[in-house]
Design a protein around this motif. Structure first.
Motif, PDB file in Angstrom:
ATOM      1  N   ASN A  51      50.354 -27.677 -38.549  1.00 50.52           N
ATOM      2  CA  ASN A  51      49.922 -29.040 -38.259  1.00 50.52           C
ATOM      3  C   ASN A  51      50.171 -29.938 -39.469  1.00 50.52           C
ATOM      4  OD1 ASN A  51      48.668 -31.081 -36.754  1.00 50.52           O
ATOM      5  ND2 ASN A  51      46.708 -30.677 -37.733  1.00 50.52           N
ATOM      6  N   GLU A  53      49.382 -33.969 -40.724  1.00 50.60           N
ATOM      7  CA  GLU A  53      48.753 -35.269 -40.505  1.00 50.60           C
ATOM      8  C   GLU A  53      49.173 -36.175 -41.652  1.00 50.60           C
ATOM      9  OE1 GLU A  53      44.469 -35.293 -39.976  1.00 50.60           O
ATOM     10  OE2 GLU A  53      44.579 -33.244 -39.245  1.00 50.60           O
ATOM     11  N   GLU A  66      50.196 -37.393 -36.278  1.00 50.13           N
ATOM     12  CA  GLU A  66      49.868 -35.974 -36.382  1.00 50.13           C
ATOM     13  C   GLU A  66      50.814 -35.221 -35.465  1.00 50.13           C
ATOM     14  OE1 GLU A  66      46.080 -33.020 -35.482  1.00 50.13           O
ATOM     15  OE2 GLU A  66      45.799 -35.186 -35.438  1.00 50.13           O
ATOM     16  N   LYS A  68      52.057 -31.009 -34.289  1.00 47.82           N
ATOM     17  CA  LYS A  68      51.894 -29.550 -34.375  1.00 47.82           C
ATOM     18  C   LYS A  68      53.162 -28.891 -33.866  1.00 47.82           C
ATOM     19  CE  LYS A  68      46.992 -29.764 -33.547  1.00 47.82           C
ATOM     20  NZ  LYS A  68      45.929 -29.630 -32.602  1.00 47.82           N
ATOM     21  N   SER A  75      57.460 -29.731 -37.927  1.00 51.99           N
ATOM     22  CA  SER A  75      56.308 -30.620 -37.790  1.00 51.99           C
ATOM     23  C   SER A  75      56.465 -31.854 -38.660  1.00 51.99           C
ATOM     24  CB  SER A  75      55.017 -29.895 -38.170  1.00 51.99           C
ATOM     25  OG  SER A  75      54.727 -28.861 -37.284  1.00 51.99           O
TER      26      SER A  75
END
Length: 184
Positions: A51, A53, A66, A68, A75
Protein backbone atom coordinates in the motif's frame (compact mmCIF):
# COMPACT_ATOMS: atom_id res chain seq x y z
CA UNK A 1 10.01 19.02 -2.69
CA UNK A 2 10.83 17.67 0.74
CA UNK A 3 9.76 14.10 1.47
CA UNK A 4 8.59 12.50 4.67
CA UNK A 5 8.69 8.79 3.81
CA UNK A 6 7.82 6.21 6.42
CA UNK A 7 7.14 2.50 6.40
CA UNK A 8 4.62 0.43 8.30
CA UNK A 9 5.43 -3.30 8.42
CA UNK A 10 8.11 -2.65 5.80
CA UNK A 11 11.65 -1.32 5.86
CA UNK A 12 12.12 1.71 3.62
CA UNK A 13 15.31 0.83 1.75
CA UNK A 14 17.38 3.45 -0.01
CA UNK A 15 16.30 1.98 -3.38
CA UNK A 16 12.64 2.33 -2.42
CA UNK A 17 13.22 5.86 -1.11
CA UNK A 18 15.02 6.85 -4.34
CA UNK A 19 12.20 5.40 -6.47
CA UNK A 20 9.53 7.31 -4.51
CA UNK A 21 11.47 10.58 -4.71
CA UNK A 22 12.12 10.11 -8.45
CA UNK A 23 8.48 9.30 -9.27
CA UNK A 24 6.78 11.86 -7.01
CA UNK A 25 9.41 14.41 -8.04
CA UNK A 26 7.98 14.26 -11.58
CA UNK A 27 4.96 16.16 -10.24
CA UNK A 28 7.12 19.27 -9.76
CA UNK A 29 6.78 20.03 -13.46
CA UNK A 30 3.08 20.81 -12.88
CA UNK A 31 3.72 23.56 -10.31
CA UNK A 32 4.92 27.11 -10.88
CA UNK A 33 6.88 26.88 -7.62
CA UNK A 34 7.66 23.60 -5.86
CA UNK A 35 5.49 22.97 -2.78
CA UNK A 36 7.07 24.32 0.40
CA UNK A 37 5.38 21.83 2.71
CA UNK A 38 6.50 18.23 3.14
CA UNK A 39 5.17 15.50 0.87
CA UNK A 40 4.00 12.70 3.16
CA UNK A 41 4.46 9.18 1.80
CA UNK A 42 3.47 6.10 3.78
CA UNK A 43 4.48 2.67 2.51
CA UNK A 44 2.84 -0.30 4.20
CA UNK A 45 2.14 -3.98 3.79
CA UNK A 46 -1.23 -5.31 4.89
CA UNK A 47 -2.64 -8.75 4.10
CA UNK A 48 -0.02 -9.33 1.40
CA UNK A 49 -0.81 -6.09 -0.45
CA UNK A 50 1.71 -3.29 -0.86
CA UNK A 51 0.00 0.00 0.00
CA UNK A 52 1.21 3.52 -0.86
CA UNK A 53 -0.41 6.69 0.51
CA UNK A 54 0.76 10.11 -0.68
CA UNK A 55 -0.43 13.46 0.69
CA UNK A 56 0.75 16.76 -0.79
CA UNK A 57 -0.61 19.80 1.09
CA UNK A 58 -0.77 22.89 -1.14
CA UNK A 59 -2.29 26.34 -0.71
CA UNK A 60 -6.04 25.80 -0.76
CA UNK A 61 -5.76 22.22 -2.08
CA UNK A 62 -4.67 18.89 -0.63
CA UNK A 63 -3.64 16.25 -3.14
CA UNK A 64 -4.03 12.77 -1.70
CA UNK A 65 -3.97 9.34 -3.29
CA UNK A 66 -3.74 5.76 -2.09
CA UNK A 67 -3.08 2.60 -4.08
CA UNK A 68 -2.72 -1.09 -3.26
CA UNK A 69 -1.02 -3.70 -5.40
CA UNK A 70 0.94 -6.91 -5.03
CA UNK A 71 4.11 -5.03 -6.06
CA UNK A 72 5.29 -1.90 -4.18
CA UNK A 73 6.83 -0.33 -7.29
CA UNK A 74 3.58 -0.84 -9.22
CA UNK A 75 1.67 0.78 -6.33
CA UNK A 76 3.96 3.81 -6.52
CA UNK A 77 3.40 4.10 -10.29
CA UNK A 78 -0.39 3.82 -9.88
CA UNK A 79 -0.52 6.41 -7.11
CA UNK A 80 1.45 8.80 -9.34
CA UNK A 81 -1.20 8.38 -12.07
CA UNK A 82 -3.95 9.22 -9.56
CA UNK A 83 -2.12 12.34 -8.41
CA UNK A 84 -1.63 13.52 -12.00
CA UNK A 85 -5.39 13.10 -12.64
CA UNK A 86 -6.14 15.13 -9.50
CA UNK A 87 -3.81 17.90 -10.66
CA UNK A 88 -5.58 17.99 -14.05
CA UNK A 89 -8.97 18.25 -12.33
CA UNK A 90 -7.81 21.00 -9.98
CA UNK A 91 -6.17 22.93 -12.82
CA UNK A 92 -9.39 22.81 -14.85
CA UNK A 93 -11.45 23.95 -11.85
CA UNK A 94 -8.99 26.68 -10.96
CA UNK A 95 -8.87 28.04 -14.51
CA UNK A 96 -12.64 28.04 -14.74
CA UNK A 97 -13.29 29.48 -11.28
CA UNK A 98 -10.54 31.98 -10.71
CA UNK A 99 -9.72 34.49 -13.41
CA UNK A 100 -7.80 37.10 -11.43
CA UNK A 101 -4.04 37.10 -10.80
CA UNK A 102 -2.67 36.12 -7.41
CA UNK A 103 -5.29 33.47 -6.79
CA UNK A 104 -5.06 29.69 -6.84
CA UNK A 105 -4.71 29.92 -10.61
CA UNK A 106 -1.00 30.58 -10.21
CA UNK A 107 -0.57 27.29 -8.35
CA UNK A 108 -0.31 25.19 -11.51
CA UNK A 109 1.69 25.91 -14.66
CA UNK A 110 -0.13 27.23 -17.69
CA UNK A 111 -0.53 24.76 -20.56
CA UNK A 112 3.05 23.84 -21.47
CA UNK A 113 1.59 20.81 -23.29
CA UNK A 114 1.45 18.97 -19.97
CA UNK A 115 -2.24 18.25 -20.37
CA UNK A 116 -4.14 17.74 -23.58
CA UNK A 117 -7.50 19.48 -23.66
CA UNK A 118 -9.33 16.22 -24.36
CA UNK A 119 -7.95 14.59 -21.20
CA UNK A 120 -9.04 17.55 -19.11
CA UNK A 121 -12.57 17.50 -20.51
CA UNK A 122 -12.90 13.72 -20.12
CA UNK A 123 -11.91 13.92 -16.47
CA UNK A 124 -14.24 16.85 -15.81
CA UNK A 125 -17.48 15.01 -16.69
CA UNK A 126 -18.89 14.80 -13.18
CA UNK A 127 -22.40 13.47 -13.66
CA UNK A 128 -24.80 12.85 -10.80
CA UNK A 129 -26.77 9.75 -11.75
CA UNK A 130 -28.92 9.48 -8.64
CA UNK A 131 -30.31 11.92 -6.11
CA UNK A 132 -31.70 10.66 -2.83
CA UNK A 133 -33.50 12.54 -0.04
CA UNK A 134 -34.27 11.16 3.40
CA UNK A 135 -35.01 12.39 6.89
CA UNK A 136 -32.20 12.14 9.38
CA UNK A 137 -33.21 10.30 12.51
CA UNK A 138 -31.28 11.36 15.63
CA UNK A 139 -29.23 8.39 16.86
CA UNK A 140 -25.97 7.57 18.59
CA UNK A 141 -22.88 6.25 16.81
CA UNK A 142 -23.50 2.61 17.74
CA UNK A 143 -27.03 2.66 16.32
CA UNK A 144 -25.75 4.34 13.13
CA UNK A 145 -23.19 1.54 12.64
CA UNK A 146 -25.90 -1.07 13.16
CA UNK A 147 -28.18 0.70 10.65
CA UNK A 148 -25.34 0.91 8.11
CA UNK A 149 -24.64 -2.81 8.43
CA UNK A 150 -28.33 -3.63 8.23
CA UNK A 151 -28.78 -1.81 4.89
CA UNK A 152 -25.50 -3.28 3.56
CA UNK A 153 -23.82 0.03 2.70
CA UNK A 154 -20.24 1.06 3.43
CA UNK A 155 -21.33 4.48 4.79
CA UNK A 156 -24.32 5.93 6.62
CA UNK A 157 -25.44 9.55 7.10
CA UNK A 158 -27.18 10.32 10.40
CA UNK A 159 -27.99 13.08 12.88
CA UNK A 160 -25.80 12.61 15.95
CA UNK A 161 -28.09 12.82 18.99
CA UNK A 162 -25.21 13.97 21.24
CA UNK A 163 -23.97 16.86 19.09
CA UNK A 164 -27.08 17.47 16.92
CA UNK A 165 -24.77 17.62 13.87
CA UNK A 166 -24.97 15.64 10.66
CA UNK A 167 -22.31 12.89 10.75
CA UNK A 168 -21.19 10.13 8.42
CA UNK A 169 -20.02 6.76 9.68
CA UNK A 170 -18.13 4.55 7.22
CA UNK A 171 -16.51 1.13 7.05
CA UNK A 172 -12.75 1.23 6.52
CA UNK A 173 -10.69 -1.19 4.42
CA UNK A 174 -9.25 -2.69 7.62
CA UNK A 175 -12.78 -3.65 8.76
CA UNK A 176 -13.00 -0.95 11.45
CA UNK A 177 -15.22 2.12 11.34
CA UNK A 178 -14.57 5.81 10.78
CA UNK A 179 -16.62 8.88 11.68
CA UNK A 180 -16.80 12.14 9.72
CA UNK A 181 -18.15 15.12 11.62
CA UNK A 182 -18.15 18.85 10.91
CA UNK A 183 -15.39 21.01 12.41
CA UNK A 184 -16.48 23.62 14.89
Amino acid sequence: MKYNIRGENIEVTSALRDYVEKKIGKLERYFDAPPTSDVHVTLSVLKGLQNVEVTIPLTGVILRAEEKNEDMYASIDLVLDKLERQIRKHKTKVNRKFRQEGSLRTLFKENGNLFSQTNIEEEDDLEVVRNKKFTLKPMDLEEAILQMNMVGHNFFVFSNMDTEDVNVVYKRDDGKYGLIEPAK
